[in-house]
Design a protein around this motif. Structure first.
Motif, short mmCIF file in Angstrom:
data_model
loop_
_atom_site.label_atom_id
_atom_site.label_comp_id
_atom_site.label_asym_id
_atom_site.label_seq_id
_atom_site.Cartn_x
_atom_site.Cartn_y
_atom_site.Cartn_z
N GLN A 113 27.19 29.07 17.31
CA GLN A 113 28.07 28.02 16.79
C GLN A 113 27.52 27.51 15.46
O GLN A 113 26.31 27.31 15.32
CB GLN A 113 28.15 26.85 17.79
CG GLN A 113 28.67 27.25 19.15
CD GLN A 113 28.67 26.07 20.11
OE1 GLN A 113 29.62 25.30 20.18
NE2 GLN A 113 27.58 25.92 20.84
N GLN A 146 28.31 24.66 12.23
CA GLN A 146 29.06 23.47 11.80
C GLN A 146 29.40 23.58 10.33
O GLN A 146 28.52 23.70 9.48
CB GLN A 146 28.25 22.20 12.06
CG GLN A 146 29.03 20.92 11.75
CD GLN A 146 28.24 19.67 12.10
OE1 GLN A 146 27.04 19.73 12.29
NE2 GLN A 146 28.92 18.54 12.17
N ILE A 167 33.76 23.33 13.97
CA ILE A 167 32.83 24.32 14.52
C ILE A 167 33.43 25.72 14.34
O ILE A 167 34.57 25.97 14.73
CB ILE A 167 32.54 24.07 16.00
CG1 ILE A 167 31.89 22.70 16.18
CG2 ILE A 167 31.63 25.16 16.57
CD1 ILE A 167 30.55 22.55 15.48
N ASP A 204 16.27 22.18 8.54
CA ASP A 204 17.31 22.54 9.50
C ASP A 204 17.60 24.03 9.43
O ASP A 204 17.57 24.65 8.34
CB ASP A 204 18.59 21.76 9.22
CG ASP A 204 18.42 20.26 9.38
OD1 ASP A 204 17.70 19.86 10.32
OD2 ASP A 204 18.99 19.51 8.57
N TYR A 255 25.47 26.59 6.20
CA TYR A 255 26.11 25.87 7.31
C TYR A 255 25.10 25.67 8.44
O TYR A 255 24.36 26.58 8.81
CB TYR A 255 27.33 26.64 7.83
CG TYR A 255 28.35 26.93 6.76
CD1 TYR A 255 28.70 25.98 5.81
CD2 TYR A 255 29.00 28.16 6.72
CE1 TYR A 255 29.64 26.25 4.83
CE2 TYR A 255 29.95 28.45 5.75
CZ TYR A 255 30.26 27.49 4.81
OH TYR A 255 31.20 27.76 3.84
N LEU A 256 25.09 24.47 9.00
CA LEU A 256 24.14 24.12 10.05
C LEU A 256 24.44 24.86 11.34
O LEU A 256 25.60 25.00 11.75
CB LEU A 256 24.18 22.61 10.31
CG LEU A 256 23.61 21.69 9.23
CD1 LEU A 256 23.92 20.23 9.57
CD2 LEU A 256 22.09 21.88 9.10
N ASP A 302 24.65 24.91 15.26
CA ASP A 302 25.01 23.87 16.23
C ASP A 302 24.69 24.39 17.64
O ASP A 302 25.17 25.47 17.99
CB ASP A 302 26.50 23.53 16.11
CG ASP A 302 26.88 22.33 16.96
OD1 ASP A 302 26.62 21.20 16.53
OD2 ASP A 302 27.42 22.55 18.07
N PRO A 303 23.89 23.66 18.44
CA PRO A 303 23.24 22.38 18.16
C PRO A 303 22.19 22.52 17.05
O PRO A 303 21.55 23.55 16.92
CB PRO A 303 22.58 22.03 19.50
CG PRO A 303 23.23 22.90 20.52
CD PRO A 303 23.64 24.13 19.82
N ASN A 304 22.02 21.43 16.31
CA ASN A 304 21.12 21.46 15.17
C ASN A 304 19.67 21.57 15.63
O ASN A 304 19.23 20.89 16.55
CB ASN A 304 21.30 20.19 14.33
CG ASN A 304 20.42 20.20 13.10
OD1 ASN A 304 20.16 21.24 12.52
ND2 ASN A 304 19.95 19.02 12.70
#
Length: 262
Positions: free
Chosen positions: A104, A106, A112, A127, A134-135, A137-139
């Motif tokens: 996933q 973010q 998402i 991160d 893009y981050l 997810d979950p971070n």
């Protein structure tokens, strides 16, 4: 327009679209996590001049009837989500999904998205992000003084911090799966978006409930088979040529009628 000209025109158009699909597959032969597309053909409506099973006389039925096809079209492209080869990179943030499931990601607007591309990196805040920033997810945030990052097959992320003997748990990476992955919308950037056709995402721990495991230090290669695509390209090229010959032959027939009947 002569019916044969129209039919061959639809064939030319369909094969042209099929060639575009094949060329995109070949162009992405080295794209990490890429899934090949397959063009889905469908014949067009038929002109039924004599209904199959209709009565020829009071007691006789037509065994086949007379049905004339009007051509072909491509109604869709289906993603093939077969497993790509896992390639060892030895990079700690290179992750591959062995089995079913998507990472996933973010997006900047909070939406998402989903990907099979596990070439993750760190941003300036520590991160874990995609190559596009893009981050995940979950971070997961990796401390600046972390020396070794370990990602377990179940998604557990830990790191050795300040050279302490015991690693620190940084969080867990989860995967999601869909009832119909072929219904996902391809967005580019190796990302997919959820649609009504794909169904709702089901999130879970890697290795449980049908989800694949996470392999650290590996990436998933494209599942494009070059030889298969080249064979498909040759087949498409020959089909295009045959439809072109139909246009030429029909033109010669019309020319003969024009020149000899008056």
């Amino acid at each position: 327009m002569h019916p044969a000209l129209w039919v061959s025109k639809t064939g030319l158009s369909a094969q042209d679209t099929n060639m575009s699909t094949i060329s995109n597959n070949l162009a992405n032969v080295n794209t990490t996590g890429f899934k090949r597309d397959r063009a889905v053909f469908q014949d067009l409506l038929y002109q039924v001049n004599r209904q199959p099973g209709g009565l020829n006389t009071e007691n006789n039925e037509l065994p086949s009837g007379l049905q004339l096809g009007t051509g072909v079209r491509i109604v869709g492209t289906a993603k093939q989500f077969s497993q790509g080869n896992l390639q060892v990179t030895e990079q700690p943030l290179d992750l591959a999904v062995s089995g079913r499931g998507f990472f996933q990601v973010q997006l900047p607007d909070g939406e998402i998205a989903y990907t099979r591309d596990g070439q993750f990196q760190l941003n300036s805040d520590g991160d874990i992000v995609t190559p596009s920033g893009y981050l995940l997810d979950p971070n997961i945030n990796v401390p600046e003084d972390a020396t070794t990052v370990t990602v377990g097959r179940d998604g557990t992320v830990s790191a050795v911090v300040n050279n302490q003997p015991a690693p620190v748990n940084l969080g867990n990476i989860t995967l999601v799966n869909f009832v119909n992955p072929q219904g996902l919308q391809a967005m580019g950037d190796n990302l997919f978006r959820e649609t009504n056709a794909s169904g709702d995402p089901t999130e879970g721990e890697p290795g449980i409930a049908g989800l694949g495991t996470i392999e650290q230090g590996m990436t998933e290669a494209s599942n494009v088979e070059v030889v298969e695509e080249l064979v498909n390209m040759i087949t498409t090229q020959r089909a295009y040529e045959m439809n072109s010959k139909v246009v030429s032959a029909t033109d010669q027939m019309l020319q003969f009628v024009t020149n000899n009947i008056g």
